[in-house]
Design a protein around this motif. Structure first.
Motif, mmCIF file in Angstrom:
data_model
loop_
_atom_site.group_PDB
_atom_site.id
_atom_site.type_symbol
_atom_site.label_atom_id
_atom_site.label_comp_id
_atom_site.label_asym_id
_atom_site.label_seq_id
_atom_site.Cartn_x
_atom_site.Cartn_y
_atom_site.Cartn_z
ATOM 1 N N MET A 1 -2.688 11.739 1.856
ATOM 2 C CA MET A 1 -2.940 12.995 2.573
ATOM 3 C C MET A 1 -1.787 13.372 3.499
ATOM 4 O O MET A 1 -1.551 14.548 3.753
ATOM 5 N N HIS A 2 -1.057 12.383 3.985
ATOM 6 C CA HIS A 2 0.056 12.652 4.895
ATOM 7 C C HIS A 2 1.415 12.645 4.196
ATOM 8 O O HIS A 2 2.431 12.893 4.837
ATOM 9 N N SER A 3 1.429 12.384 2.905
ATOM 10 C CA SER A 3 2.696 12.318 2.176
ATOM 11 C C SER A 3 3.217 13.715 1.851
ATOM 12 O O SER A 3 2.504 14.531 1.265
ATOM 13 N N PRO A 4 4.477 13.981 2.191
ATOM 14 C CA PRO A 4 5.063 15.274 1.813
ATOM 15 C C PRO A 4 5.289 15.376 0.302
ATOM 16 O O PRO A 4 5.486 16.465 -0.227
ATOM 17 N N LEU A 5 5.236 14.245 -0.413
ATOM 18 C CA LEU A 5 5.449 14.242 -1.861
ATOM 19 C C LEU A 5 4.188 14.592 -2.654
ATOM 20 O O LEU A 5 4.270 14.966 -3.814
ATOM 21 N N PHE A 6 3.029 14.462 -2.017
ATOM 22 C CA PHE A 6 1.757 14.723 -2.689
ATOM 23 C C PHE A 6 1.423 16.199 -2.502
ATOM 24 O O PHE A 6 1.435 16.707 -1.385
ATOM 25 N N SER A 7 1.108 16.901 -3.585
ATOM 26 C CA SER A 7 0.927 18.355 -3.517
ATOM 27 C C SER A 7 -0.297 18.744 -2.681
ATOM 28 O O SER A 7 -1.283 18.016 -2.617
ATOM 29 N N GLU A 8 -0.210 19.910 -2.058
ATOM 30 C CA GLU A 8 -1.327 20.436 -1.257
ATOM 31 C C GLU A 8 -2.566 20.623 -2.139
ATOM 32 O O GLU A 8 -3.685 20.355 -1.707
ATOM 33 N N GLU A 9 -2.352 21.073 -3.346
ATOM 34 C CA GLU A 9 -3.466 21.283 -4.278
ATOM 35 C C GLU A 9 -4.206 19.975 -4.546
ATOM 36 O O GLU A 9 -5.445 19.921 -4.514
ATOM 37 N N ASN A 10 -3.454 18.905 -4.802
ATOM 38 C CA ASN A 10 -4.089 17.612 -5.058
ATOM 39 C C ASN A 10 -4.727 17.032 -3.797
ATOM 40 O O ASN A 10 -5.757 16.362 -3.874
ATOM 41 N N LYS A 11 -4.139 17.300 -2.652
ATOM 42 C CA LYS A 11 -4.752 16.860 -1.394
ATOM 43 C C LYS A 11 -6.126 17.514 -1.225
ATOM 44 O O LYS A 11 -7.085 16.851 -0.826
ATOM 45 N N MET A 12 -6.212 18.793 -1.541
ATOM 46 C CA MET A 12 -7.495 19.480 -1.411
ATOM 47 C C MET A 12 -8.504 18.978 -2.446
ATOM 48 O O MET A 12 -9.689 18.855 -2.145
ATOM 49 N N LYS A 13 -8.034 18.683 -3.648
ATOM 50 C CA LYS A 13 -8.939 18.116 -4.659
ATOM 51 C C LYS A 13 -9.492 16.775 -4.184
ATOM 52 O O LYS A 13 -10.683 16.492 -4.333
ATOM 53 N N LEU A 14 -8.623 15.944 -3.616
ATOM 54 C CA LEU A 14 -9.076 14.653 -3.093
ATOM 55 C C LEU A 14 -10.052 14.851 -1.934
ATOM 56 O O LEU A 14 -11.065 14.163 -1.839
ATOM 57 N N CYS B 1 0.839 -1.212 0.000
ATOM 58 C CA CYS B 1 0.000 0.000 0.000
ATOM 59 C C CYS B 1 0.868 1.254 0.000
ATOM 60 O O CYS B 1 0.567 2.225 -0.687
ATOM 61 N N GLN B 2 1.956 1.222 0.773
ATOM 62 C CA GLN B 2 2.861 2.377 0.793
ATOM 63 C C GLN B 2 3.537 2.549 -0.561
ATOM 64 O O GLN B 2 3.690 3.679 -1.037
ATOM 65 N N ALA B 3 3.911 1.454 -1.201
ATOM 66 C CA ALA B 3 4.527 1.532 -2.534
ATOM 67 C C ALA B 3 3.535 2.112 -3.541
ATOM 68 O O ALA B 3 3.917 2.921 -4.400
ATOM 69 N N LEU B 4 2.261 1.721 -3.440
ATOM 70 C CA LEU B 4 1.239 2.288 -4.323
ATOM 71 C C LEU B 4 1.116 3.792 -4.095
ATOM 72 O O LEU B 4 1.075 4.579 -5.047
ATOM 73 N N ALA B 5 1.053 4.207 -2.840
ATOM 74 C CA ALA B 5 0.923 5.634 -2.524
ATOM 75 C C ALA B 5 2.120 6.413 -3.079
ATOM 76 O O ALA B 5 1.951 7.495 -3.658
ATOM 77 N N ASP B 6 3.307 5.869 -2.916
ATOM 78 C CA ASP B 6 4.508 6.533 -3.452
ATOM 79 C C ASP B 6 4.458 6.586 -4.978
ATOM 80 O O ASP B 6 4.868 7.581 -5.583
ATOM 81 N N TRP B 7 3.979 5.527 -5.596
ATOM 82 C CA TRP B 7 3.825 5.466 -7.059
ATOM 83 C C TRP B 7 2.893 6.588 -7.506
ATOM 84 O O TRP B 7 3.179 7.316 -8.456
ATOM 85 N N TYR B 8 1.792 6.753 -6.809
ATOM 86 C CA TYR B 8 0.834 7.809 -7.152
ATOM 87 C C TYR B 8 1.452 9.201 -6.988
ATOM 88 O O TYR B 8 1.155 10.107 -7.758
ATOM 89 N N CYS B 9 2.302 9.349 -5.989
ATOM 90 C CA CYS B 9 2.963 10.646 -5.777
ATOM 91 C C CYS B 9 3.883 11.002 -6.943
ATOM 92 O O CYS B 9 4.001 12.168 -7.313
ATOM 93 N N HIS B 10 4.524 9.995 -7.517
ATOM 94 C CA HIS B 10 5.426 10.237 -8.654
ATOM 95 C C HIS B 10 4.661 10.587 -9.932
ATOM 96 O O HIS B 10 5.211 11.228 -10.822
ATOM 97 N N TYR B 11 3.425 10.150 -10.020
ATOM 98 C CA TYR B 11 2.614 10.366 -11.222
ATOM 99 C C TYR B 11 1.281 11.035 -10.850
ATOM 100 O O TYR B 11 0.211 10.566 -11.209
ATOM 101 N N GLN B 12 1.382 12.152 -10.151
ATOM 102 C CA GLN B 12 0.184 12.803 -9.626
ATOM 103 C C GLN B 12 -0.814 13.217 -10.705
ATOM 104 O O GLN B 12 -2.023 13.075 -10.526
#
Length: 194
Positions: free
Chosen positions: A86-99, A47-58
């Motif tokens: 939501m807690h990943s520093p790699l995922f943008s604030e803008e995308n966190k708000m969209k989610l 699950c963590q690998a998936l989340a990191d994968w998503y962060c690389h291809y936001q």
């Protein structure tokens, strides 16, 4: 780049995690479908690998977030992946708000103290939410997690239909409240007592 079409039964979850971490598989709906078939989604490391994968291809992720979060297939996986993003520093604030906006109803379930969002996203979400119930839940969650900025909390109450709550944060002694919807305010008031 690895073609996931040729994955067979011999590929292990460990190898998939390694390939995802090494950014060897670009995110696409087809690659996701092939990867997800070959791994255990309940595996925390996967699950963590998936989340990191998503962060690389936001950008790609945001085009089909529901698919990638496995929302329809598993509420448990969805909740885990959404929390990790939501807690990943790699995922943008803008995308966190969209989610957040897309899945706001998800945060209406459960206890206020269990809203799995970082403090800054809770504050931003409060500002954009149109639901008074959600605003109260976010405030209650902030207070449950020891957020004690009285000035900010007073400003938040001013934005709500329950502006009487502002008295709690600006008056130094006792406050008498006349609330419009007492029921949605009770959890907040109970949290303030603690």
């Amino acid at each position: 780049e690895i073609n996931t079409f040729y994955f067979d039964e011999s590929i292990t979850s460990g190898l998939l995690i390694h390939l995802l971490k090494m950014n060897k598989i670009p995110l696409s709906e087809e690659n996701f479908t092939n990867v997800i078939k070959k791994a255990s989604e309940t595996d925390s490391e996967f699950c963590q690998a998936l989340a990191d994968w998503y962060c690389h291809y936001q950008e790609v992720f945001m085009t089909a977030a529901g698919l990638y979060l496995h929302k329809e297939e598993s509420e448990e996986i969805f909740t885990s992946l959404l929390g990790r993003l939501m807690h990943s520093p790699l995922f943008s604030e803008e995308n966190k708000m969209k989610l957040y906006l897309h899945y706001e109803e998800h945060y209406l379930d459960g206890a206020e103290g269990d809203i799995n969002l970082p403090e800054n996203i809770k504050i931003s979400a409060f500002s954009v939410s149109t639901s008074q119930e959600m605003k109260i839940r976010l405030m209650t969650s902030l207070i449950a997690k020891n957020y004690r900025d009285k000035k900010s909390l007073a400003e938040m109450t001013w934005e709500m239909s329950e502006s009487e709550l502002q008295k709690i944060f600006v008056q130094r002694t006792a406050a008498t409240l006349t609330l419009n919807d007492r029921d949605i305010c009770v959890p907040l008031l109970n949290m303030l007592r603690k």
